[in-house]
Design a protein around this motif. Structure first.
Motif, PDB file in Angstrom:
ATOM      1  N   CYS A 177      -6.602  -1.707  -0.312  1.00  0.00           N
ATOM      2  CA  CYS A 177      -5.847  -2.139   0.856  1.00  0.00           C
ATOM      3  C   CYS A 177      -6.793  -2.630   1.948  1.00  0.00           C
ATOM      4  N   ASN A 178      -6.442  -3.748   2.569  1.00  0.00           N
ATOM      5  CA  ASN A 178      -7.279  -4.298   3.640  1.00  0.00           C
ATOM      6  C   ASN A 178      -7.240  -3.444   4.890  1.00  0.00           C
ATOM      7  N   SER A 179      -6.192  -2.629   5.040  1.00  0.00           N
ATOM      8  CA  SER A 179      -6.035  -1.858   6.281  1.00  0.00           C
ATOM      9  C   SER A 179      -6.611  -0.452   6.203  1.00  0.00           C
ATOM     10  N   CYS A 192       0.849  -1.195   0.000  1.00  0.00           N
ATOM     11  CA  CYS A 192       0.000   0.000   0.000  1.00  0.00           C
ATOM     12  C   CYS A 192       0.883   1.243   0.000  1.00  0.00           C
ATOM     13  N   ASN A 237      -6.283  -8.034  -4.839  1.00  0.00           N
ATOM     14  CA  ASN A 237      -7.075  -7.010  -4.146  1.00  0.00           C
ATOM     15  C   ASN A 237      -6.975  -5.678  -4.886  1.00  0.00           C
ATOM     16  N   HIS A 273       1.894  -3.740   4.291  1.00  0.00           N
ATOM     17  CA  HIS A 273       2.472  -4.918   3.638  1.00  0.00           C
ATOM     18  C   HIS A 273       2.350  -6.115   4.561  1.00  0.00           C
ATOM     19  N   GLN A 308      -0.062  -7.245   1.024  1.00  0.00           N
ATOM     20  CA  GLN A 308      -1.442  -7.206   0.578  1.00  0.00           C
ATOM     21  C   GLN A 308      -1.675  -8.356  -0.391  1.00  0.00           C
ATOM     22  N   LEU A 349      -5.121  -0.242  -4.732  1.00  0.00           N
ATOM     23  CA  LEU A 349      -3.898  -1.007  -5.019  1.00  0.00           C
ATOM     24  C   LEU A 349      -3.690  -1.206  -6.518  1.00  0.00           C
TER      25      LEU A 349
END
Length: 595
Positions: free
Chosen positions: A29-31, A11, A26, A20, A22, A36
């Motif tokens: 970003c999951n966070s 990210c 995707n 990191h 990821q 991305l």
């Protein structure tokens, strides 16, 4: 893309709590939810480091299926954004193998929502595979080979010439900002890899007038490489890049940081005693790192010409080195053949003689090659000096002739000339006695003749003078006008002495103003004395009439012709004696230590 690269998705949000790793595939970003897949094309991989106000990443281009470099601005300031946009716009218009190519012209922005809504400026460019000169230098702790440094300097100057022609100044040249476009580097083998100048974050684009008269710049610098004017935030022009590049090359050839080579009193670098380097290359590097920007080379083109001469000499030396190696190889082969075919006594004798024979052959080869090289270089230098002198004499004489003719037309054929002539004629008796009947038209003739002479000599550029036409014109006009005044003061008593005084003053002022690089007084004195003495000799031999300038208002015909001959002769003689000073006198003074 390989599985290793796929696992390295990163990210680019500088405030992401877990950038990191990821998962591949995707889009966000999951966070923190940052995209991305930038522009539906670029996937950010591992970070490469930071530079200036930016973070650098490797990205995967899903369209071309190649790795590229992503530069992300992380500094939240208007000045940083201005420099970032400027870098993008400048790089978009550069087409040179020594400059990274921008993938998309201009910059784009990525919208962030965490921890606050903002736009993140981004720039994608080609990825340069290879090592920086800073990394390569680690292979040579005692200094890089001279052949490599010369090759790098030639390529770097070619890049700077491309930039400076487009009014672009890099402002941050140092070993870590120069790369070799190569997958690997072979120690000791100059493979001719392409040099690439990177990190254009401090680049500055200026107008043509600003290149001639640089303005004050943003205070960006790298300690040990940036010139004094840049450290102080003052005027920065192309010479700033020459200074930084010169210091970079000195560091590469010596293996020592420039700060460790500085003289504590003067700030000048003391490095020549550390390495054995070609004198002309060493002189060029010393000139590039002068503290005063006016003492550095005038342009990248000027440096290229000097490097071309150095390269030609290097090529000649390498040819004779190869001859020497061939001689050694031939002797070795003969030794091997004799050792295989002759009895032991002969072998013993031949082996004892081998070293003496080899040393004699090497010494003879070196002496022969050095003699031939010296003779060839001397001959070429003499021919070049003669051609340059002839060119200067012709162009200066032409400028003097045109100035004389134009001065005549202004003095005698225009209302402005008549008015100025009348004004000078009325004022002159109050300054100089015995000039009541003197016409002021001559002052116009002298001034324009001096102007034409200065322009002709300045245009030649063969004596290393700077093409600063305004200053040369100003000093020449002043010198010729003062010479005219001296002529009026002395002529009634002795016309020959008046001519000598005129020449001494006019030629001295002109020579001082044409922008020679050093020894200005020496050049001025030798040129003025040589020209004056030659005229005195010609007058004493009746080859030139002493009253050649007796008429103050010239008329079409004989008088104008005599004036053209007179001023053209001055131009020819001062060019000749300037060449004597430039090619003979000053080099000897330098050898004696007068720099």
């Amino acid at each position: 893309m390989s599985q290793v690269n796929k696992s390295a998705i990163h990210c680019i949000n500088p405030e992401c709590p877990r950038p990191h790793p990821q998962p591949w595939g995707n889009k966000f970003c999951n966070s923190c939810g940052t995209s991305l897949l930038l522009l539906d094309r670029y996937v950010p991989l591992q970070p490469l480091g930071s530079g200036g106000f930016a973070q650098i990443y490797t990205v995967w281009d899903v369209i071309t299926e190649t790795e590229k470099v992503l530069k992300v601005l992380i500094e939240d300031s208007s000045k940083a954004l201005e420099l970032f946009i400027q870098e993008a716009e400048i790089l978009c218009h550069l087409e040179h193998p020594g400059v990274p190519q921008i993938d998309i012209c201009g910059h784009f922005q990525v919208e962030l929502s965490y921890p606050r809504v903002q736009n993140l400026p981004c720039l994608v460019m080609e990825k340069i595979n290879g090592l920086t000169l800073e990394e390569i230098q680690k292979h040579y702790p005692q200094g890089c080979p001279q052949s490599l440094v010369l090759n790098w300097l030639i390529q770097a100057i070619d890049i700077l010439n491309h930039l400076h022609q487009r009014q672009i100044i890099h402002r941050d040249i140092k070993p870590s900002n120069i790369m070799l476009r190569a997958a690997a580097f072979s120690r000791g083998v100059p493979r001719g890899d392409q040099l690439v100048l990177i990190d254009f974050g401090g680049v500055k684009q200026v107008s043509t007038s600003m290149l001639r008269f640089p303005n004050r710049s943003t205070r960006l610098f790298s300690s040990g490489y940036s010139p004094p004017e840049q450290l102080l935030g003052g005027n920065v022009g192309p010479q700033a890049d020459f200074y930084a590049l010169g210091r970079t090359m000195i560091e590469l050839v010596t293996g020592k940081n420039p700060a460790d080579l500085e003289d504590s009193m003067t700030g000048e670098l003391r490095w020549r005693h550390l390495v054995k380097i070609k004198p002309k290359l060493g002189d060029l590097l010393d000139e590039m790192v002068k503290s005063d920007s006016r003492s550095r080379p005038a342009s990248a083109t000027n440096i290229q010409k000097r490097l071309g001469q150095i390269s030609q000499a290097s090529a000649a030396i390498s040819v004779f080195s190869q001859v020497q190696q061939n001689v050694q190889q031939t002797i070795s082969k003969i030794t091997q053949q004799v050792s295989q075919t002759q009895p032991n006594p002969i072998i013993s004798f031949f082996r004892q003689s081998q070293e003496v024979l080899q040393q004699s052959a090497i010494a003879l080869t070196q002496a022969t090659s050095n003699t031939i090289i010296f003779t060839a270089r001397t001959f070429i230098s003499i021919v070049f000096a003669c051609l340059s002198t002839i060119w200067a004499m012709l162009l200066t004489a032409f400028g003097a002739s045109m100035g004389t003719i134009i001065g005549f037309l202004l003095a005698s054929q225009t209302n402005w000339g008549n008015q100025l002539s009348g004004f000078v004629s009325n004022q002159l008796p109050g300054v100089l006695p015995n000039t009541a009947n003197t016409s002021g038209a001559g002052i116009i003739l002298f001034a324009i003749a001096g102007l034409g002479t200065a322009w002709g000599l300045t245009t030649t550029g063969v004596f290393g003078q700077k093409r600063r036409y305004f200053i040369a014109s100003l000093t020449s006009v002043i010198g010729y006008v003062l010479g005219w005044v001296v002529l009026q003061a002395i002529a009634p008593k002795n016309i020959a002495e008046a001519l000598i005084g005129l020449i001494l003053i006019a030629v001295s002022f002109l020579t001082l103003g044409i922008g020679l690089r050093s020894h200005h007084i020496v050049h001025s004195v030798i040129t003025a004395l040589g020209t004056a003495i030659t005229f005195a000799l010609l007058i004493s031999l009746n080859l030139i009439p002493a009253d050649i300038l007796s008429a103050q208002i010239v008329s079409i015909g004989t008088e104008l012709t005599l004036k053209v001959i007179f001023f053209s002769s001055i131009g020819i003689l001062l060019s000749f004696y300037l060449a004597v000073s430039h090619y003979l006198i000053v080099p000897w003074l330098r050898l004696l230590g007068w720099n």
